[in-house]
Design a protein around this motif. Structure first.
Motif, PDB file in Angstrom:
ATOM      1  N   ASP A 172       0.833  -1.211   0.000  1.00  0.00           N
ATOM      2  CA  ASP A 172       0.000   0.000   0.000  1.00  0.00           C
ATOM      3  C   ASP A 172       0.866   1.259   0.000  1.00  0.00           C
ATOM      4  OD1 ASP A 172      -2.775  -1.272   0.983  1.00  0.00           O
ATOM      5  OD2 ASP A 172      -1.160  -2.108   2.186  1.00  0.00           O
ATOM      6  N   ILE A 178      -3.747  12.183   2.978  1.00  0.00           N
ATOM      7  CA  ILE A 178      -3.319  11.464   4.185  1.00  0.00           C
ATOM      8  C   ILE A 178      -4.501  11.257   5.131  1.00  0.00           C
ATOM      9  CG2 ILE A 178      -1.867  11.625   6.255  1.00  0.00           C
ATOM     10  CD1 ILE A 178       0.250  13.007   4.519  1.00  0.00           C
ATOM     11  N   ASN A 179      -5.340  12.290   5.293  1.00  0.00           N
ATOM     12  CA  ASN A 179      -6.483  12.163   6.202  1.00  0.00           C
ATOM     13  C   ASN A 179      -7.477  11.102   5.724  1.00  0.00           C
ATOM     14  OD1 ASN A 179      -5.472  14.123   7.907  1.00  0.00           O
ATOM     15  ND2 ASN A 179      -6.611  15.787   6.930  1.00  0.00           N
ATOM     16  N   ILE A 180      -7.561  10.903   4.425  1.00  0.00           N
ATOM     17  CA  ILE A 180      -8.496   9.910   3.900  1.00  0.00           C
ATOM     18  C   ILE A 180      -7.891   8.509   3.865  1.00  0.00           C
ATOM     19  CG2 ILE A 180      -9.699   9.167   1.794  1.00  0.00           C
ATOM     20  CD1 ILE A 180     -10.412  12.128   1.346  1.00  0.00           C
ATOM     21  N   PHE A 181      -6.630   8.382   3.405  1.00  0.00           N
ATOM     22  CA  PHE A 181      -6.065   7.042   3.198  1.00  0.00           C
ATOM     23  C   PHE A 181      -5.170   6.559   4.327  1.00  0.00           C
ATOM     24  CE2 PHE A 181      -7.257   8.197  -1.107  1.00  0.00           C
ATOM     25  CZ  PHE A 181      -7.864   7.026  -1.512  1.00  0.00           C
ATOM     26  N   ASP A 182      -4.661   7.469   5.157  1.00  0.00           N
ATOM     27  CA  ASP A 182      -3.755   7.075   6.235  1.00  0.00           C
ATOM     28  C   ASP A 182      -2.647   6.144   5.727  1.00  0.00           C
ATOM     29  OD1 ASP A 182      -2.755   6.843   8.844  1.00  0.00           O
ATOM     30  OD2 ASP A 182      -4.040   5.151   9.321  1.00  0.00           O
ATOM     31  N   ARG A 187       1.443   9.193  16.695  1.00  0.00           N
ATOM     32  CA  ARG A 187       1.957   8.091  15.909  1.00  0.00           C
ATOM     33  C   ARG A 187       2.775   8.711  14.794  1.00  0.00           C
ATOM     34  NH1 ARG A 187      -2.121   4.531  12.506  1.00  0.00           N
ATOM     35  NH2 ARG A 187      -1.958   6.475  11.366  1.00  0.00           N
ATOM     36  N   MET A 220      -2.612  -2.786   6.133  1.00  0.00           N
ATOM     37  CA  MET A 220      -3.400  -3.892   5.622  1.00  0.00           C
ATOM     38  C   MET A 220      -2.548  -5.154   5.655  1.00  0.00           C
ATOM     39  SD  MET A 220      -5.560  -3.621   2.149  1.00  0.00           S
ATOM     40  CE  MET A 220      -6.311  -2.035   2.542  1.00  0.00           C
ATOM     41  N   PHE A 228     -13.198   0.078   4.503  1.00  0.00           N
ATOM     42  CA  PHE A 228     -11.832   0.527   4.266  1.00  0.00           C
ATOM     43  C   PHE A 228     -11.466   1.517   5.364  1.00  0.00           C
ATOM     44  CE2 PHE A 228      -8.911   3.721   2.446  1.00  0.00           C
ATOM     45  CZ  PHE A 228      -7.830   2.898   2.242  1.00  0.00           C
ATOM     46  N   ARG A 229     -10.458   1.188   6.148  1.00  0.00           N
ATOM     47  CA  ARG A 229     -10.105   2.036   7.290  1.00  0.00           C
ATOM     48  C   ARG A 229      -8.774   2.738   7.086  1.00  0.00           C
ATOM     49  NH1 ARG A 229     -12.195  -2.562  10.148  1.00  0.00           N
ATOM     50  NH2 ARG A 229     -14.028  -2.045  11.380  1.00  0.00           N
ATOM     51  N   GLY A 230      -8.384   2.937   5.835  1.00  0.00           N
ATOM     52  CA  GLY A 230      -7.050   3.487   5.599  1.00  0.00           C
ATOM     53  C   GLY A 230      -6.049   2.355   5.680  1.00  0.00           C
ATOM     54  N   THR A 231      -4.866   2.582   5.129  1.00  0.00           N
ATOM     55  CA  THR A 231      -3.931   1.465   5.073  1.00  0.00           C
ATOM     56  C   THR A 231      -3.323   1.157   6.435  1.00  0.00           C
ATOM     57  OG1 THR A 231      -1.975   2.758   4.522  1.00  0.00           O
ATOM     58  CG2 THR A 231      -3.365   2.089   2.689  1.00  0.00           C
ATOM     59  N   ARG A 232      -3.456   2.079   7.415  1.00  0.00           N
ATOM     60  CA  ARG A 232      -2.886   1.815   8.736  1.00  0.00           C
ATOM     61  C   ARG A 232      -3.929   1.822   9.850  1.00  0.00           C
ATOM     62  NH1 ARG A 232       2.143   5.350  10.039  1.00  0.00           N
ATOM     63  NH2 ARG A 232       0.798   7.061   9.403  1.00  0.00           N
ATOM     64  N   GLY A 233      -5.213   1.797   9.514  1.00  0.00           N
ATOM     65  CA  GLY A 233      -6.233   1.631  10.554  1.00  0.00           C
ATOM     66  C   GLY A 233      -7.020   2.881  10.875  1.00  0.00           C
ATOM     67  N   ILE A 234      -6.437   4.050  10.634  1.00  0.00           N
ATOM     68  CA  ILE A 234      -7.198   5.293  10.784  1.00  0.00           C
ATOM     69  C   ILE A 234      -7.283   5.862   9.387  1.00  0.00           C
ATOM     70  CG2 ILE A 234      -7.258   7.590  11.823  1.00  0.00           C
ATOM     71  CD1 ILE A 234      -5.879   6.597  14.122  1.00  0.00           C
ATOM     72  N   GLY A 235      -8.223   6.712   9.161  1.00  0.00           N
ATOM     73  CA  GLY A 235      -8.348   7.275   7.818  1.00  0.00           C
ATOM     74  C   GLY A 235      -9.802   7.536   7.568  1.00  0.00           C
ATOM     75  N   ALA A 236     -10.117   7.892   6.326  1.00  0.00           N
ATOM     76  CA  ALA A 236     -11.492   8.209   5.995  1.00  0.00           C
ATOM     77  C   ALA A 236     -12.034   9.262   6.953  1.00  0.00           C
ATOM     78  CB  ALA A 236     -12.364   6.952   6.034  1.00  0.00           C
TER      79      ALA A 236
END
Lengths: 400, 400
Positions: free
Chosen positions: A210, A325-329, A363, B1, B231-239
């Motif tokens: 990712d 970044i805020n959307i996909f993290d 983080r 992920m 989908f929670r972002g590639t590291r768990g937070i996001g969207a």
């Protein structure tokens, strides 16, 4: 997104692993990917039967009983010849690769004109491919698959180009026009997606599942890799970084809408502002790249208008990146494209501003790396697109 | 992920199909999902062995040889009891469901206070669950899994809450505190993700693989479903829809940053503006919902300040939604949440503005539907989260 994604997903993951670690045992694929050994056996049998993968023998592990050689899997390099072509403003760059991803030939052909009909552009692509293949004694008919990249709103799935600075008309079935002219299956995509594919197959993203690639060239683009594959939106278009809106009723974009990120940071946007506040006598050069260089030189020499133009571009760019970044993290963002050399000028502002706009949690924030590109890498991305297309077509055929 | 996503993916897709069409034959699963019959056989055997799915007999098809009854697969309803709890500003809503997704009990418990330590909130959740289960002769220990939703920056994977208006401290391992207090495995997530899960499992998203839910409650949220899963972002937070930036150096948000969408359209943002321009004597009520109603009534009666406040909220909301569409290119967007009843007031502005900000190509734009929610649906989303967690745990255990 088709319901086939899941099975394609495991095949893709397994193929990606075989590609990334040329020469890998089945048991190691299962261990590395978490896919069950039974599924790995089924999928690799299919890949072997279809000629995508070949078995190679390796020296036995010291601990193996009776010292039998181990059977490893690798991509079947000689199976296919593929080509990628990137259509730029004034030239077409071509890369020809084998199925193992090794570069076999490359070439740059100047474009007679920057903009034309789909048929014109298909002729130019044909000429560029022919010029590239002649020295190695091949021609277009020897190719198994061709990938073509251009900037604009490209629907990779339907093969339509809804809008591109390269084409003189909107909503063109450009893939079909190319396939018809070239006589070989073609995939098309926008250039930012090619950059992401090139990073995934040959670059910094190799082995990462990712990441996000943001490009600044004449325009601005984004390619998103989720789970080892390009994410193109749920309907085939999407990830339109250059046309996300960063200002309500903001600056006019060449796409016709207001407030697009491109309208603040693309070449034309910077030069439009320069045109208003900086005398033509102070700007050197006639082409956009030279004029951008001139604008940066002015800013470095203390010209306030030039500094203000570049500073605003940096702030707007940081706003756009923060929203991604805020959307996909994501863990990694790769900033790439030819214009990233001017990024260094506003990098400090950009990083400061970014910190103010990404969600503030305890983080590590996304890692951001800068990767200046040459045209050949775009073309290799287009060749990776050809490989994806070929792989998909072969995997969709009923098993042998 | 995790690299396991692919195999989980096919299990999830198959489970989702069994859930959506209770009573389905293996051959129909393979046909509908495009997953190979061999994989369907392997995965369904595993689901049966683990008790998630049960075989049921159906009347034979008229064309079947010898008229044998067909064996269909359905979720094993009686296998587990699960609960979802949504922590709101002044109450906790609980839904208890069986593994088939049927509601078994529900309850609303007023919260003694809106904000507390993780331990306080865990006690309240325990009390709310106990009150819900008592009438059906069960207690918390009878639950197989619990889902808890709250607003804020929640890392569903690590179980940490980085920030929430509900908790008095930052960076709290809230999932572990809850698991410890309740003695049952707990999943946590933010409330917008619960809304998306509820739509996916019980609502408008049932049977759809990709869609986006945007919520307006006290704050603003987004839940993204890609390929039948959140989908929670590639590291768990996001969207993080509420905290995407819609204005450089814009209005101050309660998260501490500037220009967040929430700072323009959340309750507190509307009332902050109303406080500056509209006399307190003109606003009815003391709670936020009543005051928002009062603001809308003023706008409808022709108050220019009230109209301007709501109009700007509508324009900023359209900018945020346009960017979501430009990035994801979804087929369906579900607007939901309790405050959507005030959406009708600015719907026309919103749709006009949206058309100006989404990429203009010749194709149907994303369909946008409005879904006003009751609290119980949020709690059912939390119960779906509990089901996801349970399913993941069971599928990760070694077979047989």
């Amino acid at each position: 997104m088709s319901p086939r994604t899941d099975t394609r997903g495991s095949r893709r993951t397994i193929l990606a692993h075989i590609r990334a670690r040329s020469g890998i045992a089945r048991v190691d694929i299962a261990r590395d990917t978490g896919i069950s050994p039974a599924t790995v056996t089924t999928v690799t049998a299919e890949l072997l039967a279809k000629g995508l993968v070949a078995e190679v023998l390796a020296e036995p592990d010291s601990g193996t009983k009776r010292g039998r050689p181990r059977v490893l899997l690798a991509l079947n390099s000689d199976a296919f010849l593929l080509a990628g072509a990137k259509i730029s403003n004034n030239h077409i760059t071509v890369a020809v690769i084998d199925f193992g991803g090794e570069l076999v030939a490359d070439h740059v052909m100047p474009l007679p004109r920057a903009r034309g009909t789909a048929r014109d552009m298909a002729d130019y692509v044909h000429a560029a491919l022919t010029e590239t293949l002649a020295p190695i004694g091949k021609d277009v008919a020897d190719l198994a698959s061709i990938g073509v990249g251009l900037s604009g709103f490209v629907d990779a799935e339907s093969g339509e180009v809804h809008w591109s600075p390269t084409l003189s008309t909107r909503n063109v079935p450009f893939r079909d026009v190319l396939t018809d002219r070239l006589g070989v299956p073609v995939q098309i995509d926008n250039d930012a997606n090619l950059a992401a594919l090139a990073e995934l197959w040959f670059g910094a993203g190799r082995g990462m599942s990712d990441f996000i690639v943001l490009t600044i060239e004449e325009g601005v683009g984004m390619g998103i890799v989720l789970d080892n594959r390009l994410f193109r939106g749920t309907r085939g278009i999407g990830a339109e970084f250059g046309h996300i809106k960063v200002q309500l009723d903001g600056a006019l974009c060449r796409c016709g809408q207001r407030g697009c990120l491109e309208a603040y940071i693309a070449d034309y946007a910077l030069l439009r502002e320069a045109g208003a506040a900086i005398g033509a006598d102070q700007m050197d050069g006639t082409g956009a790249p030279q004029q951008i260089d001139s604008l940066i030189a002015l800013a470095e020499s203390g010209n306030h208008a030039a500094q203000s133009i570049i500073d605003r571009a940096g702030r707007m760019f940081s706003l756009g990146v923060a929203n991604v970044i805020n959307i996909f993290d994501p863990e990694l963002i790769i900033l790439s494209g030819e214009r990233m050399r001017f990024f260094s000028y506003f990098e400090e502002t950009f990083r400061q501003r970014l910190a103010q706009n990404i969600i503030d949690i305890d983080r590590d924030p996304a890692r951001i790396t800068v990767h200046t590109w040459e045209d050949l890498l775009w073309a290799k991305g287009a060749a990776a697109l050809a490989m994806e297309g070929l792989t998909d077509r072969i995997l969709q055929e009923p098993a042998g």
